[in-house]
Write an enzyme that holds these catalytic residues in place. Structure first.
Site, PDB file in Angstrom:
ATOM      1  N   HIS A   1    -120.069-100.387  30.015  1.00  0.00           N
ATOM      2  CA  HIS A   1    -121.503-100.370  30.344  1.00  0.00           C
ATOM      3  C   HIS A   1    -121.886-101.486  31.307  1.00  0.00           C
ATOM      4  O   HIS A   1    -122.971-101.457  31.883  1.00  0.00           O
ATOM      5  CB  HIS A   1    -122.359-100.413  29.064  1.00  0.00           C
ATOM      6  CG  HIS A   1    -122.401-101.730  28.365  1.00  0.00           C
ATOM      7  ND1 HIS A   1    -121.695-101.982  27.214  1.00  0.00           N
ATOM      8  CD2 HIS A   1    -123.074-102.871  28.643  1.00  0.00           C
ATOM      9  CE1 HIS A   1    -121.932-103.221  26.818  1.00  0.00           C
ATOM     10  NE2 HIS A   1    -122.776-103.780  27.662  1.00  0.00           N
TER      11      HIS A   1
ATOM     12  N   ASP B   1    -116.084 -97.988  25.131  1.00  0.00           N
ATOM     13  CA  ASP B   1    -116.860 -98.862  26.022  1.00  0.00           C
ATOM     14  C   ASP B   1    -115.978 -99.998  26.524  1.00  0.00           C
ATOM     15  O   ASP B   1    -116.103-101.144  26.103  1.00  0.00           O
ATOM     16  CB  ASP B   1    -118.080 -99.391  25.268  1.00  0.00           C
ATOM     17  CG  ASP B   1    -119.055-100.134  26.162  1.00  0.00           C
ATOM     18  OD1 ASP B   1    -118.836-100.156  27.390  1.00  0.00           O
ATOM     19  OD2 ASP B   1    -120.033-100.694  25.630  1.00  0.00           O
TER      20      ASP B   1
ATOM     21  N   SER C   1    -122.332-109.147  26.669  1.00  0.00           N
ATOM     22  CA  SER C   1    -121.595-107.895  26.824  1.00  0.00           C
ATOM     23  C   SER C   1    -120.381-108.054  27.717  1.00  0.00           C
ATOM     24  O   SER C   1    -120.422-108.719  28.748  1.00  0.00           O
ATOM     25  CB  SER C   1    -122.496-106.826  27.423  1.00  0.00           C
ATOM     26  OG  SER C   1    -123.347-106.303  26.458  1.00  0.00           O
TER      27      SER C   1
END
Length: 258
Positions: free
Chosen positions: A74, A119, A212
């Site tokens: 992402h 992911d 992230s």
């Protein structure tokens, strides 16, 4: 600490730091990460910052060798290689280190949103990075990290849900959960699958926007990539891509694009 993707109750929110709002550095928060502390300079030489020119820090990542950075899918979706640069060799977002160009972005073909399964992604540097005391690669663990293991999370994530980004890299020790416990505590079992590893300590500690793609390390080896969580440090588990589950994808993807 930071994190770019967060689940709120049963809904996953992707907070793209670069695309939504500019992350503001604030020295006042440098020692106030969510339950963490300032990382010693050089203590995580594999940690990198994914930078958007004109905006700054957007995600974290890990140097696997002198050409490849492992991060979250992402963090890459919607970008071209020319949109991103990689900052290496510094714990500070304000000084030191080196910005490197990227020539290839690759992420798992079965990356799923909004569940954030698979992911995981890779960035190839345009030129090999020069290793030094402050720039080193990290090995990844090919077997599953044990449950109840103490692992280390690092990143430049926000110090609170609406807080600013710390100037200096933050570090936090957290504990791994079984996937069954993670599903029960998360309250949204569809978000956790075999490709995830979860961590939890207590309320007031955990990842937040900007973490992230960053590393989770066990005994010096990479075991997780920051994926999702409930913002921020509210006593719910954080979810990571389980590197051991994807190690064959990582190996073959790098080999096929060398």
């Amino acid at each position: 600490m930071l994190r770019k993707v967060f689940a709120v109750v049963s809904v996953l929110l992707v907070v793209s730091a670069a695309k939504v709002t500019k992350l503001v550095l604030d020295d006042h928060y440098v020692n106030r990460v969510v339950g963490g502390e300032v990382a010693k300079n050089g203590s995580a030489p594999y940690q990198v910052s994914l930078q958007v020119p004109g905006w700054g820090h957007n995600c974290g990542g890990s140097l696997l060798n002198n050409r490849w950075v492992l991060t979250a899918a992402h963090c890459l979706v919607g970008y071209e290689p020319s949109d991103l640069m990689v900052l290496v060799g510094t714990n500070s977002l304000k000084e030191g280190g080196e910005l490197l160009k990227v020539d290839k972005l690759l992420y798992h073909s079965r990356y799923n949103r909004p569940q954030f399964h698979n992911d995981i992604g890779l960035m190839r540097l345009e030129q090999p990075v020069q290793f030094s005391e402050l720039v080193q690669s990290v090995e990844y663990l090919e077997k599953a990290v044990p449950v109840n293991a103490t692992v280390r999370l690092t990143g430049w994530g926000r110090t609170s849900t609406n807080g600013n980004v710390p100037t200096l890299l933050q570090s936090l020790n957290v504990v791994t959960l079984s996937n069954e416990d993670c599903k029960a505590k998360m309250g949204n079992p569809k978000n956790v699958d075999l490709g995830h590893v979860c961590t939890l300590t207590k309320a007031g500690e955990g990842a937040c926007n900007g973490d992230s793609g960053g590393p989770l390390v066990y005994e010096g080896k990479l075991v997780g990539v920051v994926n999702f969580g409930v913002p921020c440090g509210r006593g719910f588990p954080d979810g990571f891509a389980r590197v051991s589950y994807y190690h064959e994808w990582v190996r073959t993807t790098m080999a096929n694009n060398s």
